[in-house]
Design an enzyme around this catalytic site. Sequence first.
Site, PDB file in Angstrom:
ATOM      1  N   GLU A  37       0.828  -1.206   0.000  1.00 24.75           N
ATOM      2  CA  GLU A  37       0.000   0.000   0.000  1.00 24.75           C
ATOM      3  C   GLU A  37       0.865   1.260   0.000  1.00 24.75           C
ATOM      4  OE1 GLU A  37      -3.884  -0.965   2.009  1.00 24.75           O
ATOM      5  OE2 GLU A  37      -3.481   0.972   2.914  1.00 24.75           O
ATOM      6  N   HIS A  89       7.751 -26.597   1.298  1.00 23.70           N
ATOM      7  CA  HIS A  89       7.041 -27.694   0.636  1.00 23.70           C
ATOM      8  C   HIS A  89       5.863 -27.174  -0.171  1.00 23.70           C
ATOM      9  CE1 HIS A  89       9.481 -30.591   2.884  1.00 23.70           C
ATOM     10  NE2 HIS A  89       9.497 -29.621   3.778  1.00 23.70           N
ATOM     11  N   LYS A 135     -13.031   1.875  -1.874  1.00 21.21           N
ATOM     12  CA  LYS A 135     -14.010   2.252  -0.844  1.00 21.21           C
ATOM     13  C   LYS A 135     -15.160   3.035  -1.482  1.00 21.21           C
ATOM     14  CE  LYS A 135     -11.006   2.570   3.282  1.00 21.21           C
ATOM     15  NZ  LYS A 135     -10.543   3.383   4.407  1.00 21.21           N
TER      16      LYS A 135
HETATM   17  O1  PA5 Z   1      -3.154   1.766   5.795  1.00 21.72           O
HETATM   18  C1  PA5 Z   1      -4.233   2.272   5.557  1.00 21.72           C
HETATM   19  O2  PA5 Z   1      -4.405   3.493   5.595  1.00 21.72           O
HETATM   20  C2  PA5 Z   1      -5.430   1.416   5.224  1.00 21.72           C
HETATM   21  O3  PA5 Z   1      -5.092   0.073   5.075  1.00 21.72           O
HETATM   22  C3  PA5 Z   1      -6.469   1.526   6.331  1.00 21.72           C
HETATM   23  O4  PA5 Z   1      -5.915   1.091   7.544  1.00 21.72           O
HETATM   24  C4  PA5 Z   1      -7.711   0.708   6.004  1.00 21.72           C
HETATM   25  O5  PA5 Z   1      -8.211   1.083   4.750  1.00 21.72           O
HETATM   26  C5  PA5 Z   1      -8.776   0.942   7.064  1.00 21.72           C
HETATM   27  O6  PA5 Z   1      -9.061   2.304   7.170  1.00 21.72           O
HETATM   28  P1  PA5 Z   1      -9.760   2.898   8.449  1.00 21.72           P
HETATM   29  O7  PA5 Z   1      -8.844   2.715   9.611  1.00 21.72           O
HETATM   30  O8  PA5 Z   1     -10.007   4.319   8.136  1.00 21.72           O
HETATM   31  O9  PA5 Z   1     -11.022   2.125   8.647  1.00 21.72           O
END
Ligand code: PA5
Length: 465
Positions: A290, A319, A433
């Site tokens: 990410e 394995h 989202k």
């Molecule tokens: O790293 C990030 O920003 C994302 O993976 C969020 O943690 C994830 O989308 C969840 O978002 P939120 O904490 O706003 O629910």
Amino acid sequence: MTDQSQRIKLDFNNVLRVGAEHGLTEQELDAATEQLRQAIQAVQQRRQGGDLRWMELPYADTGEIEQLAADLRDQFENFVVLGIGGSALGNIAVNTALNGPFYNQLTGRKTPRLFVLDNSDPEFNAGLLDVIDPAKSVFNVITKSGSTGETLSSFLFFRDAVQKAVGADKIKDHFVLTTDPAKGPLRELVNQEGFRSLPVPDGVGGRFSVLSPVGLLSAAVTGIDIKQLLAGAAYADELTREADPWQNPAALGALIQYLLYGKGVDIVVMMPYAQRLKDVADWFAQLWAESLGKKLSRTGETVNVGPTPVKALGATDQHSQVQLYVEGPFNKLINFIRVEQFAEQGALPAGYADMDAFAYLTGHSFAELINAEQEATAIALTEAGKPSMTHIVPEINAFTVGQLLYLLEVQTAIAGELFGIDAFDQPGVEAGKIATYALLGRSGYEQQRQQIEQALGQNNPRAVV
Ligand code: PA5
């Protein structure tokens, strides 16, 4: 803290051993030293400018979290985290590492069982109600934005279950909401209805939040020494703010992966040889993917860049996946994590001494076996010309786990600088989202829904077989 015995080291000899074609030479690393020095400096400068507040988490006061954890520990049999992505993966990683894979099954445990529900799968959510009594459970709803559909739907689902179990007037006692300190729908609920809450500190993004209240409450409730976790992170801060790249494990880890990426090695396999660190690989996969998978560079050019993280577990995946890693394409760097001293050695008892298949095991231990297997895999990879490197963890404890997590976070930040992208946004996740909101008819997303319907209307009927 300068206890060198607890220092995690990065061994990248095998990257050099495989040579220039699929690995790296010292000359190549030397030639990039100045670029790396600047990347380290850029991260520290952004930090000083107040930009990267996750870097200050090791120094936060934990009093409020410890107090709340002590209250909850006495009152409840089950602690359930409802969150997703960065609001769940760190909790899972820390718990598996420090409480062990059988924590919930331990008998005589004085702390609540821990469950982390990070999916909107109906059977997963409903299934939890088969093994917990909502009246004896507390739910920690974690969402920084306060609006993530997966998490809010879980909140609704378990809020209803709690209401049925204890009545509407007691719902609040069974929830702690961890969210933005000032804004978002969940913060509104805290303000309106008086739920207990903890803040996701301002400027701390989800995947960099494990050492904030996001990850610390579940850790403290289950009896993990969160001060030690943060002390380990502070030690990693000491190591990774080092300006000399050759003394900085996060910087070298980032550089190796960046330079190899330029040679077509665009997959990194995170492969701990320790069951307890299995979920660290999962947490790392999100952090790396990410943060580094980006369409645009910091200067706005389209780059579509990003190394792909893959999670694996030694020796289990020897394995399963290792055949591919040894004999398949030259596009992977294997990042082992090796534990020097396991808390249990697991001495192998004697038996069937007259059979070769058993005889050589006698006198050894599981600890020796798993480390020999790691070494053997590294040797096989090197012989096949495949690069690998190893994070060597002296032992698994709160200090080293905090150190490892922070080290990998800084490695990610430095890699972001090298790749020239913003490691701290996630427009691709946001796009998903928004499409979910549009599909489910959330108000304000009508236009996106129209666009989706239009695009889906162009379906080719022959494309589904
Ligand atoms: O790293 C990030 O920003 C994302 O993976 C969020 O943690 C994830 O989308 C969840 O978002 P939120 O904490 O706003 O629910």
